[in-house]
Scaffold this motif. Structure first.
Motif: not given
Ligand SMILES: Nc1ncnc2c1ncn2[C@@H]1O[C@H](COP(=O)(O)OP(=O)(O)O)[C@@H](O)[C@H]1O
Ligand SMILES: [Mg+2]
Length: 184
Positions: A9-16, A115, A119, A123
């Motif tokens: 889902l959004p904010g899950a950390g996918k793009t990271t 969480e 996030r 963001r």
């Molecule tokens: N494992 C993690 N623990 C804490 N924060 C994280 C983690 N992965 C990503 N984030 C943070 O959470 C926010 C959303 O991450 P993002 O990768 O953009 O998620 P998505 O692409 O799934 O929407 C960003 O600000 C990122 O820095």
């Protein structure tokens, strides 16, 4: 070559995670959010959820799938940073990739509501270019999201095509209307 399907889902950390794989594997990362924001840069923070944009999004994704599969054919690992909320979406791409001799790996990033809310708020930080997401939307999406099962995570058997579709490729053509199998 491996095609990574980034699920969550959004904010899950996918793009990271997708960026990490991009660096670790010298992979091609395809993130439709970046394309949508670049192409529709004048959109309001809520316009992205309109029916018209949802249709545009499907068409963007279809072309990114073509590019990704073509790049994998040419020898690159590929990261599809799409979210893939539906099991059928993942099954279709697993089947399509396997049919051309490519590996797939489902990378699932679970996230709880609290969480996730933290996030997404952190963001966006008031940035009007970010997609706006309400509390009600976030909660509703948790009920729509289909988490991958053990079989998917282990790259096990691909489920049968849903009734009414001749093949997973036909299913994918309906889901991503711009995808042309012959071009990727
Ligand atoms: N494992 C993690 N623990 C804490 N924060 C994280 C983690 N992965 C990503 N984030 C943070 O959470 C926010 C959303 O991450 P993002 O990768 O953009 O998620 P998505 O692409 O799934 O929407 C960003 O600000 C990122 O820095
Ligand atoms: Mg993202």
């Amino acid at each position: 070559m491996t095609v990574f399907l980034i699920v969550g889902l959004p904010g899950a950390g996918k793009t990271t995670r997708a960026r990490e794989l991009e660096a670790e594997r010298s992979a091609l990362r395809l993130t439709p959010d970046e394309w949508q924001m670049a192409v529709f840069d004048r959109d309001s923070p809520t316009r992205w959820r309109s029916a018209e944009r949802a249709a545009h999004r499907d068409r963007l994704e279809g072309k990114l799938i073509e590019i990704g599969l073509r790049a994998a054919d040419l020898g690159l690992d590929v990261v599809l940073d799409f979210g893939f909320w539906g099991t059928d979406e993942r099954s279709a791409l697993r089947w399509i990739a396997a049919a051309r001799g490519l590996r797939t790996e489902v990378v699932y990033l679970p996230i709880g509501y609290d969480e996730q809310r933290r996030r997404i708020t952190a963001r966006s930080g008031g940035d009007p270019a970010q997609f706006e997401m309400s509390d009600a939307e976030l909660r509703q999406w948790h009920t729509r999201f289909q988490a991958p099962d053990v079989d998917e995570l282990r790259d096990g058997t691909i489920p049968a095509v849903p009734a009414g579709h001749a093949s997973w490729a036909a299913w994918a053509r309906a889901r991503w209307p711009s995808w042309r199998p012959g071009q990727g």
